[in-house]
Design a protein around this motif. Structure first.
Motif, PDB file in Angstrom:
ATOM      1  N   ARG A 175       0.812  -1.217   0.000  1.00 29.70           N
ATOM      2  CA  ARG A 175       0.000   0.000   0.000  1.00 29.70           C
ATOM      3  C   ARG A 175       0.846   1.268   0.000  1.00 29.70           C
ATOM      4  NH1 ARG A 175      -2.512  -3.786   3.098  1.00 29.70           N
ATOM      5  NH2 ARG A 175      -1.577  -2.963   4.978  1.00 29.70           N
ATOM      6  N   GLY A 176       2.054   1.202   0.534  1.00 31.95           N
ATOM      7  CA  GLY A 176       2.959   2.353   0.482  1.00 31.95           C
ATOM      8  C   GLY A 176       3.339   2.713  -0.943  1.00 31.95           C
ATOM      9  N   PHE A 177       3.311   1.717  -1.851  1.00 31.94           N
ATOM     10  CA  PHE A 177       3.616   1.980  -3.260  1.00 31.94           C
ATOM     11  C   PHE A 177       2.621   2.959  -3.869  1.00 31.94           C
ATOM     12  CE2 PHE A 177       5.446  -2.553  -4.164  1.00 31.94           C
ATOM     13  CZ  PHE A 177       6.508  -2.307  -3.325  1.00 31.94           C
ATOM     14  N   LEU A 178       1.369   2.869  -3.450  1.00 34.22           N
ATOM     15  CA  LEU A 178       0.305   3.634  -4.094  1.00 34.22           C
ATOM     16  C   LEU A 178       0.498   5.137  -3.957  1.00 34.22           C
ATOM     17  CD1 LEU A 178      -2.648   1.357  -2.976  1.00 34.22           C
ATOM     18  CD2 LEU A 178      -1.562   1.430  -5.233  1.00 34.22           C
ATOM     19  N   ILE A 179       0.759   5.588  -2.744  1.00 34.21           N
ATOM     20  CA  ILE A 179       0.980   7.020  -2.531  1.00 34.21           C
ATOM     21  C   ILE A 179       2.438   7.383  -2.800  1.00 34.21           C
ATOM     22  CG2 ILE A 179       0.915   8.898  -0.841  1.00 34.21           C
ATOM     23  CD1 ILE A 179      -1.828   8.077  -1.723  1.00 34.21           C
ATOM     24  N   GLY A 180       3.357   6.511  -2.407  1.00 35.42           N
ATOM     25  CA  GLY A 180       4.781   6.781  -2.610  1.00 35.42           C
ATOM     26  C   GLY A 180       5.121   7.066  -4.060  1.00 35.42           C
ATOM     27  N   SER A 181       4.509   6.331  -4.983  1.00 31.48           N
ATOM     28  CA  SER A 181       4.804   6.550  -6.401  1.00 31.48           C
ATOM     29  C   SER A 181       4.263   7.902  -6.878  1.00 31.48           C
ATOM     30  CB  SER A 181       4.260   5.413  -7.259  1.00 31.48           C
ATOM     31  OG  SER A 181       2.865   5.298  -7.116  1.00 31.48           O
ATOM     32  N   ILE A 182       3.117   8.302  -6.370  1.00 35.15           N
ATOM     33  CA  ILE A 182       2.568   9.617  -6.732  1.00 35.15           C
ATOM     34  C   ILE A 182       3.498  10.723  -6.236  1.00 35.15           C
ATOM     35  CG2 ILE A 182       0.676  11.261  -6.336  1.00 35.15           C
ATOM     36  CD1 ILE A 182      -1.199   8.806  -6.109  1.00 35.15           C
ATOM     37  N   ILE A 183       3.948  10.591  -4.997  1.00 35.13           N
ATOM     38  CA  ILE A 183       4.809  11.609  -4.407  1.00 35.13           C
ATOM     39  C   ILE A 183       6.151  11.660  -5.156  1.00 35.13           C
ATOM     40  CG2 ILE A 183       5.891  12.444  -2.270  1.00 35.13           C
ATOM     41  CD1 ILE A 183       2.689  12.212  -2.348  1.00 35.13           C
ATOM     42  N   ALA A 184       6.710  10.501  -5.460  1.00 32.24           N
ATOM     43  CA  ALA A 184       7.982  10.460  -6.197  1.00 32.24           C
ATOM     44  C   ALA A 184       7.828  11.133  -7.561  1.00 32.24           C
ATOM     45  CB  ALA A 184       8.450   9.013  -6.364  1.00 32.24           C
ATOM     46  N   TYR A 185       6.753  10.852  -8.244  1.00 37.08           N
ATOM     47  CA  TYR A 185       6.505  11.460  -9.553  1.00 37.08           C
ATOM     48  C   TYR A 185       6.384  12.981  -9.429  1.00 37.08           C
ATOM     49  CZ  TYR A 185       4.061  12.889 -13.770  1.00 37.08           C
ATOM     50  OH  TYR A 185       3.681  13.553 -14.917  1.00 37.08           O
ATOM     51  N   GLU A 186       5.568  13.430  -8.503  1.00 39.79           N
ATOM     52  CA  GLU A 186       5.318  14.863  -8.353  1.00 39.79           C
ATOM     53  C   GLU A 186       6.549  15.632  -7.885  1.00 39.79           C
ATOM     54  OE1 GLU A 186       2.730  16.827  -9.184  1.00 39.79           O
ATOM     55  OE2 GLU A 186       1.643  15.113 -10.009  1.00 39.79           O
ATOM     56  N   LEU A 187       7.392  14.998  -7.079  1.00 35.64           N
ATOM     57  CA  LEU A 187       8.585  15.671  -6.561  1.00 35.64           C
ATOM     58  C   LEU A 187       9.827  15.378  -7.402  1.00 35.64           C
ATOM     59  CD1 LEU A 187       8.119  15.248  -2.707  1.00 35.64           C
ATOM     60  CD2 LEU A 187       7.486  17.200  -4.153  1.00 35.64           C
ATOM     61  N   ASN A 188       9.648  14.585  -8.465  1.00 31.47           N
ATOM     62  CA  ASN A 188      10.745  14.236  -9.366  1.00 31.47           C
ATOM     63  C   ASN A 188      11.906  13.583  -8.605  1.00 31.47           C
ATOM     64  OD1 ASN A 188      11.780  14.072 -11.994  1.00 31.47           O
ATOM     65  ND2 ASN A 188      13.005  15.912 -11.703  1.00 31.47           N
ATOM     66  N   LYS A 189      11.550  12.585  -7.779  1.00 32.57           N
ATOM     67  CA  LYS A 189      12.533  11.846  -6.982  1.00 32.57           C
ATOM     68  C   LYS A 189      12.524  10.383  -7.412  1.00 32.57           C
ATOM     69  CE  LYS A 189      13.258  15.231  -3.923  1.00 32.57           C
ATOM     70  NZ  LYS A 189      14.504  15.934  -3.792  1.00 32.57           N
ATOM     71  N   PRO A 190      13.691   9.725  -7.363  1.00 33.12           N
ATOM     72  CA  PRO A 190      13.725   8.287  -7.628  1.00 33.12           C
ATOM     73  C   PRO A 190      12.935   7.532  -6.555  1.00 33.12           C
ATOM     74  CG  PRO A 190      15.946   9.220  -7.603  1.00 33.12           C
ATOM     75  CD  PRO A 190      15.011  10.281  -7.108  1.00 33.12           C
TER      76      PRO A 190
END
Length: 182
Positions: free
Chosen positions: A63-78
């Motif tokens: 479940r951490g993947f679901l929000i973590g991937s959105i945040i990584a995309y929006e913040l341009n982080k690996p």
């Protein structure tokens, strides 16, 4: 109307006696059925971390993947994926840990981080803290440091956020539930 913490709680489903009797499971899947709630959660984390100084986001399976991937995309982080045992195809580092239900093993690709990297580790909730503490140990074994542990939900009565603080890891959660709270 702006969604606030009280409204966020209303889109998190309480499921009694799952996965075993006496446990009140906090189900975030309804949050994903509400575009407004999902946007609130994503925007809250993005605003908190948009100017923060860290290099990577580490997301916990699953479940951490679901929000973590959105945040990584929006913040341009690996994005670094911390997976349950046997799910990663290349060389891994593994760390055992205690969950509220038993024992588990967390794995990460051994080449995911380098010395000097700083990681925001992310999961859907903090219960006993076992998963996030295991991730922190893996991060440190790769020579990186933990910037902060973030979650949608904290269950403070289970002591996970206190254990993370004792380990020198700051935490941030959007909301918290008492164990018996509906």
């Amino acid at each position: 109307m702006i969604l606030n913490q009280l409204d966020l709680k209303s889109v998190i489903r309480a499921v009694p006696d799952f996965p075993k009797p006496g446990v009140m499971f906090r189900d975030i899947t309804p949050l994903f059925q509400s575009p407004r709630a999902l946007r609130f959660v994503a925007d809250s984390f993005i605003q908190r971390y948009v100017e923060a100084d860290f290099s990577h986001i580490g997301a916990m399976d699953a479940r951490g993947f679901l929000i973590g991937s959105i945040i990584a995309y929006e913040l341009n982080k690996p994005l670094v994926l911390f997976r349950k045992q046997g799910k990663l195809p290349a060389d891994v580092l593994a760390q055992g840990y205690q969950t509220e239900y038993g024992e588990a093993l967390l794995e990460v690709h051994a080449d995911s981080l380098c010395e000097g990297d700083s990681v925001l580790i992310f999961d859907d909730l903090i219960a006993t803290g076992g998963t996030l503490l295991a991730a922190a140990q893996l991060v440190r074994r790769m020579g990186a440091k933990v910037f902060e542990a973030a979650s949608i939900i904290d269950l403070p009565e289970l002591g996970g956020s206190a254990k993370l603080a004792d380990a020198g890891i700051p935490t941030y959660s959007l909301t918290a539930f008492a164990l018996d709270e509906q």
